[in-house]
Design a protein around this motif. Sequence first.
Motif, PDB file in Angstrom:
ATOM      1  N   SER A  76      39.603  -0.483 -43.726  1.00 30.15           N
ATOM      2  CA  SER A  76      39.636  -0.334 -42.861  1.00 30.15           C
ATOM      3  C   SER A  76      39.031   0.941 -43.079  1.00 30.15           C
ATOM      4  O   SER A  76      40.149   2.273 -42.647  1.00 30.15           O
ATOM      5  N   ILE A  77      38.626   1.640 -44.342  1.00 28.10           N
ATOM      6  CA  ILE A  77      38.052   3.191 -44.805  1.00 28.10           C
ATOM      7  C   ILE A  77      37.354   4.256 -43.742  1.00 28.10           C
ATOM      8  O   ILE A  77      36.672   3.374 -42.943  1.00 28.10           O
ATOM      9  N   TYR A  78      37.593   5.651 -43.744  1.00 29.58           N
ATOM     10  CA  TYR A  78      37.736   6.230 -43.106  1.00 29.58           C
ATOM     11  C   TYR A  78      35.626   6.036 -43.171  1.00 29.58           C
ATOM     12  O   TYR A  78      35.779   6.903 -44.291  1.00 29.58           O
ATOM     13  N   PHE A  79      34.493   6.236 -42.298  1.00 29.28           N
ATOM     14  CA  PHE A  79      33.590   5.610 -42.717  1.00 29.28           C
ATOM     15  C   PHE A  79      32.818   7.904 -44.126  1.00 29.28           C
ATOM     16  O   PHE A  79      32.285   7.051 -44.893  1.00 29.28           O
ATOM     17  N   PRO A  80      33.151   8.308 -43.361  1.00 26.29           N
ATOM     18  CA  PRO A  80      32.430   9.702 -44.077  1.00 26.29           C
ATOM     19  C   PRO A  80      33.024   9.931 -45.748  1.00 26.29           C
ATOM     20  O   PRO A  80      32.897  10.487 -46.170  1.00 26.29           O
TER      21      PRO A  80
END
Length: 233
Positions: A76-80
């Motif tokens: 669930s990594i922050y896309f940026p």
Amino acid sequence: MKIGIVNAGNLGLHLAIPWIRRGHDIMLSKDAALERLQERVRKFGWQQGLTESELSRFKYGSMADAAGFGEVVIMSIYFPRLAETLQLLQDNGISLSGKIVIDTMNPLNVDANFNHYHDLEYMKRTSTTEKLQRTFPDAILFKAFNTMPATLLDARKWTTDYVPGIIFAGGNASSISTVRQLIEDAGFRPQFAGHDLKDAGLLERLGLLLHLLVENEYQGDSNVVFDVMKCKV
């Protein structure tokens, strides 16, 4: 089951609550101080009615720790920060070989005013799931849990006679039952869409469709999910 949640934000915590209730062994991680994560989990857990015993069963570690811990790894990594986080995992010797990896992400970028938007150019080229597969070719990749707002991943918000489905895709024949069980343990109906990871991009594009529905049909109310219903005749 041992589950490592890499970057446990809103979505990760909404999944962790029912899973800890069902007896799974969970390690949470975040790209911030673990003390802040522990405080947030404690507050959120109380709001969700977890007992002290259930709260005490959560484990905490770095994102590399969580990826190494889990038989199943939730991404669930922050896309940026996707590229740098994947590099961090590789630098820490993480290969995810043979592990079930569930990608919950959507390619949501952020502008200078911190408004999120779908990265349409990225979506034309690839998906976050395909990016994960290229980075960790020996992992067993699935796409799931990305088709509704994180706040709606609380089965208690839905009526007992209607619970929406979670569409998932990827993996192989021997791993489907595990992901089905985790979806059911979260309180939802699993709906399998096939093994081809190229179709993960279709699940990401549902976010665009939901945005249009929220804007044009539901007057900005984001409590909307996309579901597939089978008519019984």
